[in-house]
Design a protein around this motif. Structure first.
Motif, PDB file in Angstrom:
ATOM      1  N   LEU A   1       0.822  -1.218   0.000  1.00 14.08           N
ATOM      2  CA  LEU A   1       0.000   0.000   0.000  1.00 14.08           C
ATOM      3  C   LEU A   1       0.852   1.262   0.000  1.00 14.08           C
ATOM      4  CD1 LEU A   1      -2.935  -0.981   2.354  1.00 14.08           C
ATOM      5  CD2 LEU A   1      -3.161  -0.042   0.047  1.00 14.08           C
ATOM      6  N   GLU A   2       2.035   1.193   0.569  1.00 15.69           N
ATOM      7  CA  GLU A   2       2.945   2.344   0.515  1.00 15.69           C
ATOM      8  C   GLU A   2       3.347   2.631  -0.925  1.00 15.69           C
ATOM      9  OE1 GLU A   2       6.358   2.306   3.078  1.00 15.69           O
ATOM     10  OE2 GLU A   2       5.149   1.665   4.795  1.00 15.69           O
ATOM     11  N   ARG A   3       3.509   1.595  -1.712  1.00 14.78           N
ATOM     12  CA  ARG A   3       3.910   1.744  -3.114  1.00 14.78           C
ATOM     13  C   ARG A   3       2.743   2.160  -3.997  1.00 14.78           C
ATOM     14  NH1 ARG A   3       8.914  -1.048  -4.482  1.00 14.78           N
ATOM     15  NH2 ARG A   3       8.161  -0.978  -6.624  1.00 14.78           N
ATOM     16  N   VAL A   4       1.559   1.581  -3.739  1.00 12.59           N
ATOM     17  CA  VAL A   4       0.361   1.835  -4.564  1.00 12.59           C
ATOM     18  C   VAL A   4      -0.803   2.111  -3.604  1.00 12.59           C
ATOM     19  CG1 VAL A   4      -1.189   0.901  -6.335  1.00 12.59           C
ATOM     20  CG2 VAL A   4       1.231   0.277  -6.352  1.00 12.59           C
ATOM     21  N   PRO A   5      -1.009   3.368  -3.227  1.00 11.59           N
ATOM     22  CA  PRO A   5      -2.034   3.695  -2.225  1.00 11.59           C
ATOM     23  C   PRO A   5      -3.463   3.315  -2.606  1.00 11.59           C
ATOM     24  CG  PRO A   5      -0.521   5.526  -2.502  1.00 11.59           C
ATOM     25  CD  PRO A   5      -0.200   4.533  -3.580  1.00 11.59           C
ATOM     26  N   ASP A   6      -3.776   3.230  -3.904  1.00  8.82           N
ATOM     27  CA  ASP A   6      -5.140   2.854  -4.288  1.00  8.82           C
ATOM     28  C   ASP A   6      -5.262   1.376  -4.662  1.00  8.82           C
ATOM     29  OD1 ASP A   6      -3.735   3.128  -6.653  1.00  8.82           O
ATOM     30  OD2 ASP A   6      -5.369   4.106  -7.737  1.00  8.82           O
ATOM     31  N   LEU A   7      -4.323   0.573  -4.210  1.00  7.65           N
ATOM     32  CA  LEU A   7      -4.363  -0.872  -4.389  1.00  7.65           C
ATOM     33  C   LEU A   7      -5.685  -1.414  -3.847  1.00  7.65           C
ATOM     34  CD1 LEU A   7      -1.625  -3.372  -3.594  1.00  7.65           C
ATOM     35  CD2 LEU A   7      -3.632  -3.458  -2.187  1.00  7.65           C
ATOM     36  N   ARG A   8      -6.232  -2.390  -4.520  1.00  5.50           N
ATOM     37  CA  ARG A   8      -7.463  -3.043  -4.070  1.00  5.50           C
ATOM     38  C   ARG A   8      -7.151  -4.469  -3.641  1.00  5.50           C
ATOM     39  NH1 ARG A   8      -9.031   1.325  -3.876  1.00  5.50           N
ATOM     40  NH2 ARG A   8     -10.740   2.317  -4.961  1.00  5.50           N
ATOM     41  N   VAL A   9      -7.955  -4.949  -2.687  1.00  6.47           N
ATOM     42  CA  VAL A   9      -7.838  -6.318  -2.210  1.00  6.47           C
ATOM     43  C   VAL A   9      -9.180  -7.007  -2.420  1.00  6.47           C
ATOM     44  CG1 VAL A   9      -7.351  -7.815  -0.240  1.00  6.47           C
ATOM     45  CG2 VAL A   9      -6.150  -5.628  -0.461  1.00  6.47           C
ATOM     46  N   LEU A  10      -9.129  -8.172  -3.033  1.00  6.69           N
ATOM     47  CA  LEU A  10     -10.306  -9.016  -3.196  1.00  6.69           C
ATOM     48  C   LEU A  10     -10.098 -10.259  -2.352  1.00  6.69           C
ATOM     49  CD1 LEU A  10     -12.921 -10.048  -4.474  1.00  6.69           C
ATOM     50  CD2 LEU A  10     -11.547 -10.887  -6.396  1.00  6.69           C
ATOM     51  N   GLY A  11     -11.008 -10.500  -1.447  1.00  6.18           N
ATOM     52  CA  GLY A  11     -10.932 -11.680  -0.599  1.00  6.18           C
ATOM     53  C   GLY A  11     -11.959 -12.717  -1.002  1.00  6.18           C
ATOM     54  N   CYS A  12     -11.545 -13.978  -1.008  1.00  5.69           N
ATOM     55  CA  CYS A  12     -12.426 -15.092  -1.321  1.00  5.69           C
ATOM     56  C   CYS A  12     -12.392 -16.065  -0.148  1.00  5.69           C
ATOM     57  CB  CYS A  12     -11.964 -15.814  -2.583  1.00  5.69           C
ATOM     58  SG  CYS A  12     -11.807 -14.745  -4.020  1.00  5.69           S
ATOM     59  N   THR A  13     -13.559 -16.506   0.272  1.00  8.16           N
ATOM     60  CA  THR A  13     -13.629 -17.428   1.390  1.00  8.16           C
ATOM     61  C   THR A  13     -14.963 -18.164   1.374  1.00  8.16           C
ATOM     62  OG1 THR A  13     -13.374 -17.637   3.797  1.00  8.16           O
ATOM     63  CG2 THR A  13     -14.595 -15.719   3.003  1.00  8.16           C
ATOM     64  N   ALA A  14     -15.014 -19.269   2.066  1.00  7.20           N
ATOM     65  CA  ALA A  14     -16.280 -19.964   2.303  1.00  7.20           C
ATOM     66  C   ALA A  14     -16.800 -19.609   3.693  1.00  7.20           C
ATOM     67  CB  ALA A  14     -16.092 -21.470   2.172  1.00  7.20           C
ATOM     68  N   THR A  15     -15.973 -18.957   4.488  1.00  8.29           N
ATOM     69  CA  THR A  15     -16.285 -18.651   5.883  1.00  8.29           C
ATOM     70  C   THR A  15     -15.854 -17.229   6.199  1.00  8.29           C
ATOM     71  OG1 THR A  15     -15.730 -20.950   6.364  1.00  8.29           O
ATOM     72  CG2 THR A  15     -15.959 -19.478   8.241  1.00  8.29           C
ATOM     73  N   PRO A  16     -16.761 -16.248   6.196  1.00 11.04           N
ATOM     74  CA  PRO A  16     -16.368 -14.846   6.391  1.00 11.04           C
ATOM     75  C   PRO A  16     -16.203 -14.439   7.857  1.00 11.04           C
ATOM     76  CG  PRO A  16     -18.696 -14.949   5.968  1.00 11.04           C
ATOM     77  CD  PRO A  16     -18.178 -16.371   5.861  1.00 11.04           C
ATOM     78  N   TYR A  17     -15.815 -15.381   8.692  1.00 11.50           N
ATOM     79  CA  TYR A  17     -15.653 -15.104  10.117  1.00 11.50           C
ATOM     80  C   TYR A  17     -14.318 -15.641  10.606  1.00 11.50           C
ATOM     81  CZ  TYR A  17     -20.721 -14.706   9.804  1.00 11.50           C
ATOM     82  OH  TYR A  17     -21.979 -14.362   9.421  1.00 11.50           O
TER      83      TYR A  17
END
Length: 186
Positions: free
Chosen positions: A142-158
């Motif tokens: 994020l320091e290098r690319v402040p508008d970086l996006r993260v996509l998370g994939c899971t079967a369990t969002p907890y």
């Protein structure tokens, strides 16, 4: 391979979230319903639309690195794909789409170059806060690319220790943009 209707809906929900100004998105898709193919399709479609985009796909085991990379090559033969996983004996760093185990890359973020999108599979294993491997790497990128996006994939969002992945102080994900459970899959 053809996308199933729910896989296309998941991908469209992610794009809609980002186009609406949303940040880090989370999808919840039950085990065995094709998260790896969703990830592969997102990589292919985004690079077709944004040819300079650089993607880092992070997981915690060599088996998931291999599985996700194979799925991308099945969906997109000739994809600009690299692998960084000590367990697989591969140390690529600069590939446009890099599939990596977190243990192999988190101490050397500068070797990854700028990344525009981080995709995580099994993100229920990512810490809600603190200075673990995932958070350390994400902070450096994020320091290098402040508008970086993260996509998370899971079967369990907890997480048992901190609750929902998209809630509470320090949550990495803005919201769950798509859900498809085992009941719907059956």
């Amino acid at each position: 391979m053809e996308l199933r209707e729910y896989q296309r809906s998941a991908i469209d929900a992610i794009y809609e979230h980002w186009q609406g100004g949303g940040g880090n998105a989370l999808i919840e898709v039950a085990t065995g319903l094709g998260k790896a193919y969703i990830i592969a399709t997102i990589c292919r479609e985004l690079l077709q639309q944004y040819p300079k985009l650089r993607v880092l796909m992070l997981v915690h085991t060599r088996e998931l690195v291999a599985q996700n990379a194979q799925e991308l090559l099945r969906a997109w033969p000739g994809a600009p794909l690299g692998i960084n996983s000590a367990g697989l004996g591969r140390r690529d760093w600069r590939s446009q789409i890099l599939f990596a185990s977190i243990q192999s890359v988190y101490k050397k973020p500068e070797l990854l170059g700028d990344r525009d999108l981080i995709i995580g599979d099994e993100v229920h294993l990512w810490p809600h806060s603190g200075d673990g491997m995932y958070r350390t790497l994400l902070a450096a990128l994020l320091e290098r690319v402040p508008d970086l996006r993260v996509l998370g994939c899971t079967a369990t969002p907890y997480r048992l220790d901190s609750g929902r992945l998209d809630g509470g102080e320090g949550a990495l994900f803005d919201k769950i943009v798509f859900r498809y459970g085992i009941g719907e899959g059956v």
